[in-house]
Each structure stands twice: as C-alpha cells, then as structure tokens.
Design an enzyme around this catalytic site. Structure first.
Site, short mmCIF file in Angstrom:
data_model
loop_
_atom_site.label_atom_id
_atom_site.label_comp_id
_atom_site.label_asym_id
_atom_site.label_seq_id
_atom_site.Cartn_x
_atom_site.Cartn_y
_atom_site.Cartn_z
CD GLU A 110 14.98 40.19 -19.70
OE1 GLU A 110 15.58 39.13 -20.01
OE2 GLU A 110 14.29 40.83 -20.50
CE LYS A 143 25.18 37.65 -21.44
NZ LYS A 143 25.54 36.25 -21.33
CG ASP A 151 27.16 32.07 -16.21
OD1 ASP A 151 27.20 31.86 -17.44
OD2 ASP A 151 28.17 32.07 -15.49
CE1 TYR A 155 16.95 34.62 -23.95
CE2 TYR A 155 17.81 33.68 -21.91
CZ TYR A 155 17.86 33.80 -23.29
OH TYR A 155 18.79 33.12 -23.99
CE LYS A 165 29.12 38.75 -20.65
NZ LYS A 165 30.27 37.92 -20.75
CB CYS A 180 50.61 9.39 -1.55
SG CYS A 180 48.95 9.75 -0.98
CB CYS A 217 48.69 6.09 1.53
SG CYS A 217 49.21 6.08 -0.20
CB CYS A 240 48.43 8.73 -4.60
SG CYS A 240 48.59 7.31 -3.51
CB CYS A 279 45.88 5.84 -1.18
SG CYS A 279 45.78 7.57 -0.73
S1 IVH Z 1 18.25 37.90 -24.68
C1 IVH Z 1 18.19 39.27 -28.71
N1 IVH Z 1 18.15 37.76 -22.10
O1 IVH Z 1 23.14 35.51 -23.07
C2 IVH Z 1 18.85 38.84 -27.48
N2 IVH Z 1 19.86 36.53 -23.19
O2 IVH Z 1 22.22 36.26 -25.72
C3 IVH Z 1 18.68 37.39 -27.25
N3 IVH Z 1 21.27 35.23 -21.66
O3 IVH Z 1 23.69 32.71 -24.43
C4 IVH Z 1 19.08 36.97 -25.91
N4 IVH Z 1 20.25 35.80 -19.81
O4 IVH Z 1 21.35 32.59 -23.36
C5 IVH Z 1 18.80 37.36 -23.19
N5 IVH Z 1 17.88 37.71 -19.80
C6 IVH Z 1 18.53 37.31 -20.89
C7 IVH Z 1 19.63 36.43 -20.83
C8 IVH Z 1 20.28 36.07 -22.00
C9 IVH Z 1 21.23 35.08 -20.33
C10 IVH Z 1 22.29 34.57 -22.52
C11 IVH Z 1 21.73 33.86 -23.70
C12 IVH Z 1 22.88 33.80 -24.66
C13 IVH Z 1 23.66 35.02 -24.29
C14 IVH Z 1 23.54 36.05 -25.38
#
Ligand code: IVH
Length: 661
Positions: A111, A113, A115, A219, A307, A401, A404, A419, A425
């Site tokens: 999946e 990740k 943010d 998730y 990452k 500034c 102004c 400023c 201004c």
């Molecule tokens: S699984 C056992 N799936 O990443 C693992 N985490 O987990 C539990 N995060 O701040 C987390 N997308 O919120 C999982 N598809 C995803 C995710 C995800 C983002 C974040 C989660 C946490 C960090 C570590």
C-alpha cells in the site's frame, strides 16, 4: 411520507452521496444539490428535535470547544514500522521473513504510505463510538468529536465490535484551496497537508475541524468480534464493504522483486496521486504468518516502510527577493533559474528568514540544491560552495520595507524581521482593515474580506482612517454592493465613530497588544495623548506589560505613518470616552466591607468592581464603614454591622448599587 420516514431517507441519501464523493470519488450530484438535501434534513431536525440522532450527517458539524482531550488507552497498541531507504534493505527484509517462516516465497500486501495522521476508530453495536490519535502507541487522545466531522468516516457500520486503523489526511488540491482561503483571510498558511490535517484533528474546537477538508483512509483492522478473513488484502476488502475508504493503489505482490517493482510503480505515479505519500508499506499478506512473525520491540517483523527520497535538483540563484506577508513578516525568497523538481517547475524557494539564510550561506549567483519538502513550498537545501562566483556578496535584509519604505525591525527573541509600517504598508493593509473592523475592535458589521479586498485593490482605502471618508457613491460602484448594503455600511461606520479608548487601542493592531492589554493601557493612561507620549519604560508600569510588549507599542507609535493614521481618525470624527483616572473627591468615596460568600462572583471580583468605580474596600467593620455586603454564611462582621446600625446589602442589592454608583 411522514417526517420520520423523510428524515431517514434524507440521512441515507446524504451518507450515500458522502460515500460516492469521498470513498468512490464518483459524485453523482452537484454541491448545490447536496447542500439542499442537507439543509432540508437540518430544518426537519430543528422542527422535530425528537428525530435527531447521533449518526445523522447533520451531527458532522462539530460542537462547543473542549477544554482538553481525554485519554484513550488503545486495546491493541498502535505500532510503528521499520523504515528502509535502500533496495538492499528490502531484499534483507524479504530474506528474514522467508527464513523465519521456513518458506521460499512470500506474498505481500502493498500500500502507499499515506502522509497524514494515524488514528484508531472503535465501533460498538454498529455505531462509531470512539476515535483516538496514536499518541505514544499505547495511549492516545480522544478526538471522537473531531473525527465525527470527517465525512468519509462512517458514523455507522454493520459490525458489533470493530477497531479500524487508518490515516486522516488532506488531498493536495483541498490543501491548496484551504491555503488560498487562509491567505485571503489574512490567516497563517499551513506548511503542508500533513501538518494541516494533524492540526485540524487536534483542534479543541470541533467546528473548526468540521470546516477543514479532511479525509480518512483505512489500512488495517486491529480487532473485530469475529475474524473470518485470512489475509491483509481480504481485510481491506472487508473494510471497503463496510463503507470505509481504502486506497485503490494497493496490490498483492510476490517476493523482493515484486516489492521493488511496486515501489517503482507507485514512485512513478506519486505526483498524480491526490494525496501526499512518503513511501510504500509492505505487509506479509497471510494473517497467520503475521502472527507467527510477531514483533521486535515496537515494530512488527511482518511489515516494512520503504521511503522515497525527497526529490532534489540543482539550479542557480538569480536573485534574492524579500516578500512582505500580511503580518509584516519579511521572508527572503531565492529567485531560481527554473528547474523541474518533485513534479513541478520551481522558480522560487523560500529561505525562511535571515538566520536560516546565513546558516546555509546562500548568495546571489550560487549553485544550489533545491528540494520540494513534503511536496509543498520548495526550499534551498544547500549551496555548492565550490561553484560560487568570486566576490559574491553576503545578502542583508533591507533596513526599509520593500513595499512601503517603513523601517524594518527585528526583535532579538524572534527570527523574523518585520516591516514596522503596520497600518500603512499595503501588504498589511487588508489585514489591518479587517482587524480594525472586527467585532471586538471597532465592530463595523458588513466590512468583510471581499469588500476590503476591493477597497484596497482599487486604491480606495489605504488605511483604517480612510474608511470614514467612503461615500454611498463610491461604495455602490463596488461589486456586490447595492444601494441598501452601501447605506447599511455607512450607518455602521457612523455608529463606530463613537467608541471606547480600549477598543480604539485594540483596533490599531499594535503587535502584541490584544484586547486585555488594550484595556489595561486605556485604564493606565486614560487617554490616547498621554499614551502616545509615554516613554518605553512607562509602559512597564501597566499590568502584564513586559519589555517585548512595551517595545512593540513604542515602535508602532514611533512610525510616523501610524501617527498620521491616528490623527486622521480624529479628524474624521472618531471619538472615544476618556477613562477617568482622577480620584473621587474624598467625601464621595464609599467604604465597603465584604463578608460571607457571594454566589455570582468571588471576593476579588467584588473588590475589583468596587475599586473600578473609585471606591474602597476595607477589611474590618467600623463606624466609618458605609456598606457591609453580606453573602452566605456571613458571621461576626455582619453582627458588628448590625450592632453599629450600618447599611447591610444582600448580594442582589449590592449588584444593583454597583450599577448606580
Ligand atoms: S500499517 C503494523 N499502513 O505509518 C503496521 N501504516 O505505521 C501498522 N501509515 O504513523 C501500520 N500509511 O499511520 C500502515 N498503509 C499504511 C500506512 C501506514 C501510513 C503510517 C501510520 C504510522 C506510520 C507507521
């Protein structure tokens, strides 16, 4: 159809459209049609309060602010995941998993990740019962009321007990629109979608959360009354069937080659995704295998986060410009030779402030590495010193500034230069006008953002004093301004001319002078003249005014433009009540003694109220006492007052008397 049935139909329809919009991404009706359904339901519920229910979509608007969040202990801990940056880390992960399971090939659920901010949702008897932040993984904050406002979180679902884990986030386009609104309202812009989402979830005022475009993606299922699925992929399907949004970009792959291919695939489409991601997550697909693998410290052995590096590019600094924000903050900005980074062509990069700029030592002509951090405001990461042209001069913040010409000031305890032009201004004008007109300042109703924008953009009003020269004719020439609204606004302006000193001081928008400081200043100086003349030190005698506030008052008043605005306000007929500081003639000062407990105020408050009217409070009863105020359980003092034949006031009488004193 009876009203009950209609309400139920409306609820179902609204939630269905919520789902089409937020979960399926395929809206079937326009915003206006949606609003009409929503308003009809609101009206029905207002008329028939017995129809209200906790799972009604009308309950997604938030409620009164909380003082603080409660704590929630997670029944299943919220874990973190180990990170990987290199392909080799991923191969090692797959080898470890295979070895521990004694198998050659493992399937993984993969999946993006997301943010955002991790949350846990608990459903009991089909209803959303509790939402919590991750906190330290064991205990988080109870943000249930806030999460109720997130449209893509189902308020009801077919499950007796269910614990869902997922991420709250903001789509990038929603984030951009939010920042545009913030900018137009003169409010602070958010750094990136994640910060904005996290801030909104952790808002004590859930009505603010409700106004933010938050979304939720599930998730994982952390617990359920009965688990009749075998894999992570099936769990996600179940979540989807229960009405939860789940990322469409998920997959099931095999072995390290599958993981790396997925990583590259998502990396390639990263910029087209509606949300920000900082990597991808790999999870062993079979749940029984997950269980067998178990955990190391706080992270599961069955999962890995891979990452993406923030994209960086090299380009040249063509110049350094200084921008003035709405609060007068000066931001140095590097003008760059256009460069394509993180999916967009970047021509500007923020240098934040002078000390940041110095730390990185950025100079005009430099070759620099730029990055789109979190995919938002591009920034200069570092300078290639070896490529610096000879004699490239140090950059200095301007003394005046750039917008102004007012003096630029910097307080030692702040990183930013500002400023000092304030009201004068143009970059700060709109903000200053809105503040001036705001409810607790001059309280000019109808002078909103759209109007202020027009007034400033067309050069009609340059400072708050000029508001008072507006005519019906000028106003009617503006967009969305009819005869009637123009007349209303003029009436409001007229009304606001007569004000109090504290409102006026507050309305001037002096940095660090809020309502309460304005009140203290008004009380201390009694009039604007002595305040304007006072030396910086003298402000320190005002309650709660410290050196920082004293300095900003003096700086504001030392700016000739600000003095001109004040003079012009007076010229245009703004008047305020002077605050009487002169002591009452001795004979007229009444002496009060307080005894017993008052129900509506504390002793200190009663004392302050008496003193504010120029009278005295004494500690003991004597022949000279004029009034004894007797609350509940008054004792010896009351007896003595009776013995002396003094006037005894009950709380109610006292309050009436206070008003007449
Ligand atoms: S699984 C056992 N799936 O990443 C693992 N985490 O987990 C539990 N995060 O701040 C987390 N997308 O919120 C999982 N598809 C995803 C995710 C995800 C983002 C974040 C989660 C946490 C960090 C570590």
């Amino acid at each position: 159809m009876n009203v009950e049935e209609r309400a139920r139909k409306l609820r179902a329809a609204i939630e269905q459209h919520n789902r089409l919009y937020y979960v399926e991404d395929t809206p079937e009706i326009t915003d206006a049609e949606y609003d009409a359904l929503f308003r009809e339901l609101q009206a029905l519920e207002a008329e028939h309060p017995e129809l209200r229910s906790a799972d009604s979509p009308t309950q997604r608007v938030g409620g009164a602010p909380l003082a603080e969040f409660g704590e929630v202990r997670h029944r299943t801990p919220m874990l973190s995941i180990s990170n990987a940056f290199e392909e080799e880390d991923v191969r090692a992960f797959d080898r470890r998993v295979c070895q521990a399971l004694g198998t050659e090939r493992v399937q993984y659920a993969t999946e993006p990740k997301l943010d955002g901010l991790a949350v846990s949702l608990v459903y009991r008897d089909g209803a959303f019962a509790q939402g919590a932040t991750r906190g330290d993984g064991t205990t988080g904050e109870d943000v249930t009321v806030n999460l109720r406002t997130v449209r893509s979180i189902p308020l009801a679902t077919k499950a007796k007990y269910l614990e869902v884990r997922g991420e709250v986030l903001m789509y990038r386009r929603d984030f951009d629109a939010l920042n545009k609104r913030q900018r137009e309202a003169g409010q602070k812009e958010y750094v990136n979608p994640r910060n904005a989402a996290a801030g909104a979830v952790r808002q004590l005022d859930s009505r603010i959360t409700a106004s933010r475009p938050l979304r939720f993606f599930a998730y994982a299922i952390a617990a359920a009354e009965r688990i009749d699925w075998q894999t992570q992929a099936q769990a996600l399907e179940r979540l989807e069937a229960l009405g939860f949004p789940v990322c469409k970009e998920r997959a099931v792959v095999e072995g390290a080659p599958g993981l790396l291919e997925y990583y590259r695939h998502i990396g390639g489409m990263r910029d087209e995704l509606p949300y920000a991601i900082d990597g991808v997550v790999y999870k062993v697909n079979r749940l029984d295998w997950q269980e067998r693998l178990g955990f190391v410290s706080r992270a599961p052995r069955f999962a890995l986060a891979h990452k993406y590096p923030a994209e960086e590019q090299t380009t040249q600094v063509l110049g350094i410009e200084v921008q003035v924000g709405r609060t007068g903050a000066l931001t140095p900005v590097a003008k760059l030779k256009p460069v394509f980074v993180g999916g967009v062509t970047v021509t500007n990069a923020t240098l934040h402030n002078e000390s940041e700029l110095r730390r990185k030592d950025v100079r005009i002509g430099d070759t620099v590495v730029v990055r789109r951090a979190g995919d938002v405001i591009p920034e200069v990461v570092s300078v290639k010193k070896e490529a610096r042209p000879r004699n490239a001069p140090l950059f200095h913040m301007p003394a005046k500034c750039p917008v102004c010409g007012s003096a630029v000031v910097k307080n030692e305890d702040e990183a930013v230069h500002r400023c000092s032009g304030g009201l004068y201004c143009p970059a700060q004008r709109k903000q200053a006008l809105l503040h001036f007109a705001s409810r607790r300042a001059m309280n000019i109703e109808g002078l909103g953002e759209r109007l202020v924008d027009q007034l400033v953009d067309r050069g009609l009003v340059g400072n708050p004093a000029e508001l008072y020269k507006l005519t019906a004719e000028t106003l009617q020439s503006l967009d969305r301004m009819g005869k009637k609204s123009a007349a209303n606004l003029l009436r409001e302006l007229e009304r606001s001319r007569k004000t109090s000193l504290e409102r006026l001081i507050y309305a001037l928008g002096i940095r660090n002078v809020g309502e309460s400081t304005a009140r203290d200043l008004a009380r201390h100086f009694g009039d604007l003249e002595p305040l304007a003349r006072a030396a910086e030190d003298e402000f320190l005698h005002v309650p709660d005014v410290g050196p920082i506030v004293a300095r900003s008052i003096r700086q504001f008043l030392d700016e000739p433009h600000n003095r001109q605005v004040i003079d012009e306000l007076v010229r245009r007929g703004v008047r305020w009540e002077k605050v009487s500081r002169a002591p009452r003639p001795a004979g007229q000062v009444k002496s009060f003694v307080l005894t017993g407990t008052l129900s509506g105020m504390t002793r200190d408050e009663a004392r302050a109220a008496i003193e504010a009217k120029g009278h005295k409070v004494a500690g003991s009863v004597s022949k000279k006492t004029d009034y004894v105020v007797a609350g509940e359980d008054a004792g010896a003092k009351l007896e003595r007052a009776r013995a002396l034949g003094l006037t005894v006031l009950e709380e109610k009488e006292f309050i009436e008397m206070l008003q007449n004193l």
